[in-house]
Design a protein around this motif. Structure first.
Motif, short mmCIF file in Angstrom:
data_model
loop_
_atom_site.label_atom_id
_atom_site.label_comp_id
_atom_site.label_asym_id
_atom_site.label_seq_id
_atom_site.Cartn_x
_atom_site.Cartn_y
_atom_site.Cartn_z
N UNK A 27 0.23 2.45 4.75
CA UNK A 27 -0.24 1.35 3.71
C UNK A 27 -1.51 2.01 3.13
N UNK A 53 4.63 -0.07 5.91
CA UNK A 53 4.77 -0.02 4.30
C UNK A 53 4.34 -1.36 3.65
N UNK A 54 4.24 -2.43 4.03
CA UNK A 54 3.65 -3.52 3.53
C UNK A 54 2.12 -3.79 3.76
N UNK A 55 1.44 -3.92 2.70
CA UNK A 55 0.05 -4.17 3.09
C UNK A 55 -0.26 -5.49 4.01
#
Lengths: 409, 409
Positions: free
Chosen positions: B89, B124-126
Motif C-alpha cells: 500500500x 493492495x487496498x489502502x
C-alpha cells in the motif's frame, strides 16, 4: 476419457524427415490396450548423441542407463515406452533396462552402449521387459522416415495431444533439419506425466558440441516451463545428430556454422516446452511470466518460477481474477533481491501496480476484461538491474485435482 | 458462507486469564459486516515483547512497524484488524500504521513505540485507519481478562474456526500461564489467510531472552507447517511477557527456570500450528510427514517440506491413494542428499517401500484401508544419518481451488 486441452494447437505440425533417422511404433501391451505404447528410432551409424536428465536424486533406471551410455557419444537406437516408468524398481529395474537394450542391440545389429532408453508411466511397478521381445524385430524392420506424429502419440500418457516442432536452417551453406517431439502434461508427475523429449537433426555435429548446445538450449526452454513444480524421476531430453546433411562435423562450440543452428534449436525446444504447458493437466489458461529489472538473469528466473509455481497465482488466473497481490506475495517469497517500493506489475498491457502500490489509474473493469483471455501475460518489473527471464505455465483448476486425486485408485 | 473444517477440534479450548493482559474486540467496519474485525490487547507497564515475522521481501506495513518498534523491547498495546492486510500500500500504508499507533497510544496513555500492529485481509487496498477512531477509546476502556475466543474470532479471515491453546507450567516454583491464539487457513495467501499468532504469559522474562525463546520455538512449530507453500507478506508471531507471576525477570537463556517454560511454549505453538493445517483451505485430511535418517535435521526439514508442499502428494492423499511413487518424486526433487536404493516409506504403520523398490509384502487393500483415515502419517527413512524432522500439512482438494479461484472476483 480425456478431452483435448482447450489450449492445444489446431493440429500436429507438418514435420519433415531427417536424413539418417527412421521411426516405428508398436503395441507391446505394457499397460494400455488398443494403443501404441512403444516407439523406436533408428539412427544411421556415426550418429552423435547428447542428453539432459532430471535433477532428481531418485532417478529412474532408464535415466541411469542413458547417463552411462552417453559416455560413448554414439547412438544407433532409441527405445521409449509409455505405461510404466521403470522408476523406483530397484535391481529389477536395472535388469529391465539391460534386457531391453540387449533386445534392441540384437535387432539393430549394434552394441548395447549405442542403445538409449526412456520409460514413462506408473512408477514403482516392475517393467516387464519381455513385452518388448515380440515387437522389437518388427520395429527395426518396419522403421520408416517421417513417422513423427505416430512417435509423439506412442509416448503419451495423460497428454491430451501429441507434441511436435521442427525447423530448417542454414548450416554453412547447407540446409539442415531439426525435428523434435515431446510428451508431458502434469509437469511433472512421476507416475503419469513425465516430461520426455527427443530431437533429431541431420546436421554434422560432434557429440561434445551437441551436448553443450543441448544443455544451453534447455536452460532457455524446458527449464523455463512448469505446470505444478513437481520434478519427475524420469525427465529426459535427448538430441541425435546424424550428420547426413553432409560436411565435416562441427567440433568446436565457436564453429561459425552453429550460429543459426543454435537459434533454430531454441525455437524448436521452446515450441515444445510451451506445448507442454498448454497441455498442463486441467489447464484452461496459458500464462507467460516475464520478469525484468532483476539483479541478474538467474535471480529473475527464480522469481519467475516462484510466481509460476504459486498455487494462489495460478488459481487466481483460473478464476479470471487480476489478483496482483498474489504476484507481490510470490515475488516476496522467492527470497531474491526485491524492493517492494520499486515494484511494478502488468497484466498484459495494463499496469496494475507501480512503486509498491496499486496503480493510481487502476480500473477493475478493464483488468477483468483482460483476464477473460486464454493467453495471459504477467510482467513484473523489479527496478533493480537488467536481469530478465521468461517462464511459461498454466493455471491451476479443479480438473488438475480431479485428474491427480483419482489416478491409480 | 463457509462450513467448518472437518478437521476442526470439537470446541475452542478453555483458556485461563494471563495476569497483566486484558482484551477487547469491536466492529470497525473495515471490510466485513456484522462481525468483529478489530482486536486489542492491553499489557500492564513493563511487559516484554518479542516477534518473528515473514521472510518475504515484500512485507506489509504493519510488519515494518513492528520490526522497528521491537527495538524498544516493551509493549503496552497490540491492535490487530482483519479484512485488510495493509500490504503493498506504499506510503499510504506507512501513514495508516502511524495513525493507528497514534490513536492506540493516545487511548492507552503510552508511547507509540509501545504499540504493536498486525493486519490481515485483502492486500493492495489502502487501509482506512480513521475506522479505528470511533472504537479505540472503547476498546481500551472495555478490555477485560480472558476474552481469548472473542480475540481469536475477531482476527479470522477465511478461517473456519477460532484457534487457541494454553499451558500452565512451573517457573522456579511459581506456576505461570501461556495463552496463545492464531489465525491462518490458506497458509499463506497474502490477501485472505495470512498467518498471525499472539502469545501472552505472566512469566518474568527479559525481552532479549523472550526473543530467543520465541525464535527457537518457531523453528519447531510454525516453520513446520504448510498448506500451500505460499508465504505471506504479513506473517506475524508475537510474544508478550507481563512478569505478573512475580520473580525477577529471566535475563539469561540458561536461567534454570526456563527449562519447563521452553517445553510449554513448544506445546502451545505446535498446537496452534497444527490447528492452522487443520483449517487449511479445503482440507479433508490432516497429514504428518516424518523424515528420519537424513544427513542432518535441516536436510530432513527440507525434504519434509518438499513432500508436504507437493501438489501431487497432496492430491493423492485427497484421493485416498497411497501413492508412494509421488513421495519418492518429492524426496528426489528436494535436492538434498538421498540414496534411492536405501529409501523406505511408510504410510501409517504400513511399510510400502523398502531399499528403493516396492515392499515385497505390499498389499494394496491394506494400504487403501489406511488411507481412509482422516489423519494420515507419511514416514520416510533415508538411511543416511540421524537427521529428522516433522512437518504438518493437509491435503489439496477441489475446494482449495474453488476458494482461491473465486475470491475477490
Amino acid at each position: 476419457m480425456t478431452k483435448v486441452s482447450p489450449l492445444a494447437p489446431e493440429r500436429f505440425p507438418e514435420l519433415p524427415p531427417v536424413a539418417g533417422v527412421t521411426i516405428a511404433t508398436a503395441e507391446a501391451g505394457i499397460r494400455y490396450r488398443n494403443r501404441t505404447d512403444v516407439m523406436l528410432m533408428l539412427f544411421e551409424p556415426g550418429t552423435a548423441v547428447a542428453g539432459v536428465f532430471t535433477r532428481s536424486r531418485c532417478p529412474s533406471a532408464p535415466v541411469d542407463w542413458c547417463r552411462s551410455a552417453l559416455s560413448g557419444g554414439k547412438a544407433r537406437v532409441l527405445v521409449v515406452n509409455s505405461g510404466n516408468a521403470n522408476a523406483f524398481t530397484g535391481a529389477k529395474g536395472r535388469e529391465a533396462t539391460e534386457r531391453t537394450a540387449a533386445l534392441a542391440a540384437s535387432a539393430a545389429g549394434c552394441s548395447e552402449g549405442e542403445v538409449f532408453l526412456a520409460s514413462t508411466g506408473v512408477i514403482g511397478e516392475p517393467l516387464d521387459a519381455s513385452r518388448f521381445g515380440p515387437v522389437m524385430d518388427g520395429l527395426v524392420r518396419d522403421a520408416v522416415p517421417n513417422l513423427w506424429e505416430d512417435a509423439a502419440r506412442a509416448i503419451m500418457t495423460t497428454d491430451t495431444f501429441p507434441k511436435g516442432a521442427s525447423a530448417v536452417v542454414d548450416f554453412g551453406g547447407t540446409p539442415v533439419t531439426i525435428c523434435g517431439i515431446a510428451k508431458g502434461a502434469g509437469m511433472i508427475a512421476p507416475d503419469m506425466a513425465t516430461m520426455l523429449s527427443f530431437v533429431a537433426t541431420d546436421a554434422p555435429i560432434a557429440s561434445h558440441v551437441l551436448q553443450d548446445l543441448l544443455s544451453e538450449a534447455t536452460a532457455r526452454s524446458f527449464n523455463c516451463v512448469t505446470v505444478d513444480g513437481d520434478t519427475s524421476t524420469s525427465d529426459t531430453l535427448m538430441a541425435f545428430a546424424t550428420g547426413r546433411a553432409g560436411g565435416t562435423p562441427a567440433d568446436r562450440a565457436d564453429d561459425p556454422r552453429l550460429a543459426g543452428f543454435r537459434t533454430a534449436l531454441d525455437t524448436v525446444l521452446q515450441d515444445l516446452a510451451r506445448q507442454v504447458a498448454r497441455d498442463g493437466e486441467g489447464a484452461t489458461k496459458f500464462i507467460t511470466v516475464d520478469v525484468e529489472g532483476a539483479e541478474s538473469d538467474s535471480s529473475a528466473h527464480c522469481i519467475g518460477l516462484s510466481i509460476a509455481n504459486s498455487p494462489l497465482v495460478k488459481t487466481a488466473v483460473a478464476g479470471e481474477d487480476a489478483n496482483w497481490g498474489r504476484v507481490v506475495m510470490a515475488v516476496g517469497k522467492a527470497g531474491e533481491p526485491a524492493d517492494r517500493d520499486r515494484l511494478a506489475i502488468h497484466f498484459g498491457p495494463i499496469r496494475v501496480a507501480l512503486d509498491g502500490a496499486r496503480d493510481p489509474s487502476y480500473e477493475e473493469a478493464v483488468t477483468s476484461a483482460y483476464m477473460k483471455n486464454q493467453d495471459i501475460t504477467i510482467r513484473v518489473e523489479l527496478g533493480l538491474g537488467s536481469g530478465r527471464a521468461r517462464i511459461w505455465t498454466c493455471d491451476l483448476t479443479g480438473e488438475y485435482i480431479a485428474i491427480n486425486a483419482d489416478y491409480r485408485s
